[in-house]
Motif scaffolding. Structure first.
Motif: not given
Length: 336
Positions: A14-20, A29-36, A38-43, A52-58
């Motif tokens: 839910a936190e990852a979805a909120r940040l997206e 601020d999309a880069e910093a927010l999406l990295l956060q 992605a970290a929540h999705l890893e956890l 997929a989020l990392y690929d979206h950024l790249l």
């Protein structure tokens, strides 16, 4: 700062979805927010979604502030769910690019370390130190994890101390030395029946926890606010009450450098510079229900920009251009 709260205490999905969603509202601020995110999705255990989020950024058309950081995080994540070959290829690419930011070096080196590639991890930590710290008198705050990680891996390999290990020892502020914290034999004391050994290990763990808490208490730099010349002119034209804060642009730049040097001399670590824009400042003032002409709002604005990941490290890395925007090298400009 990447989240590290266990999944049972936080709904990381839910936190990852909120940040997206927030990233869609604030594209700057999309880069910093999406990295956060992605970290929540890893956890949460959803590592493919994090990739997929990392690929979206790249693949984004917008230039990333730190593409090598994104690549390093992607590699670390990939390796954790079985994509070792791809992760190794990305790590090799990050090392070959020799980024000027210590974070990608630390992440790829720790990925190697966590998979028992100690020799490769030691080489990576050393390459990062060579790129960032050669001929540097005082290692910047952001490079401390690079030196500490290098010390840890070399201790595990049983290598003799060298000059950078000595620097790491000097930078380490805990009452328990790095040699003791990084002692490979510590693991054995955890299973010991000897109360003295257990007490000593508890003391070491407390010291280590104190170091982590100190680092987490400063997740973003102490930042000084910088206005480019055109932005400062627009600011003073719209809010002349701030003229007392900024007599001239040249004096403004001199004050920034002087303030940062005073902070450094007082022992304040992790210093940085944030660059303001008038529209951003006006939006911040509106969010605070205050007038942009209030001088007391300026330091709060600087802190908010730093918390959003907008700070540039001070002093700049060796060979970097000056923070003032002149295009000249720092040592030939305000670092003279």
């Amino acid at each position: 700062m990447r989240p590290d709260t266990p999944a049972e205490n936080v709904d990381h999905t839910a936190e990852a979805a909120r940040l997206e969603r927030t990233a869609d509202l604030y594209p700057e601020d999309a880069e910093a927010l999406l990295l956060q995110a992605a970290a929540h999705l890893e956890l949460s255990g959803d590592r493919p979604a994090a990739t997929a989020l990392y690929d979206h950024l790249l693949s984004s058309r917008t230039d990333l502030e730190d593409p090598y950081l994104v690549r390093a995080l992607k590699a670390s994540n990939l390796w954790e769910y079985g994509h070792e070959a791809e992760a190794r290829a990305i790590i090799d690419g990050v090392r070959a690019a020799a980024p000027r930011d210590p974070a990608p070096w630390v992440i790829v080196a720790e990925a190697l370390e966590s998979h028992d590639e100690l020799e490769a991890a030691q080489e990576t930590f050393t390459e990062g130190a060579r790129v960032l710290l050669t001929d540097v008198d005082e290692p910047p705050y952001s490079t401390h994890p690079l030196l500490f990680g290098r010390h840890r891996v070399r201790r595990m390999l049983g290598l003799a101390h060298d000059e950078w290990d000595t620097v790491a020892d000097l930078l380490h502020s805990s009452p328990v030395s790095l040699d003791e914290l990084h002692d490979p034999k510590r693991v054995w004391s955890l299973g010991s029946d000897n109360p003295a050994e257990l007490a000593a290990e508890i003391s070491r763990l407390r010291a280590e926890l104190g170091t982590f808490r100190e680092a987490l208490s400063r997740p973003f730099p102490v930042a000084v606010l910088h206005w480019p010349q055109e932005e400062l002119a627009e600011l003073l034209a719209g809010y002349p009450t701030l003229a007392g804060e900024y007599p001239s642009h040249e004096e403004h730049l001199t004050t920034i450098e002087g303030s940062l040097r005073e902070l450094a001399a007082s022992g304040t670590p992790n210093l940085g510079i944030v660059t303001g824009t008038v529209p951003s400042y006006e939006a911040f003032a509106a969010s605070e229900m205050s007038s942009p002409g209030e001088a007391d709002l300026l330091p709060q604005y600087a802190t908010t920009l730093a918390a959003r990941g907008r700070a540039v490290e001070w002093p700049p890395q060796r060979g970097a251009v000056c923070w003032c925007g002149s295009g000249r090298g720092y040592l030939a400009c305000h670092g003279a």
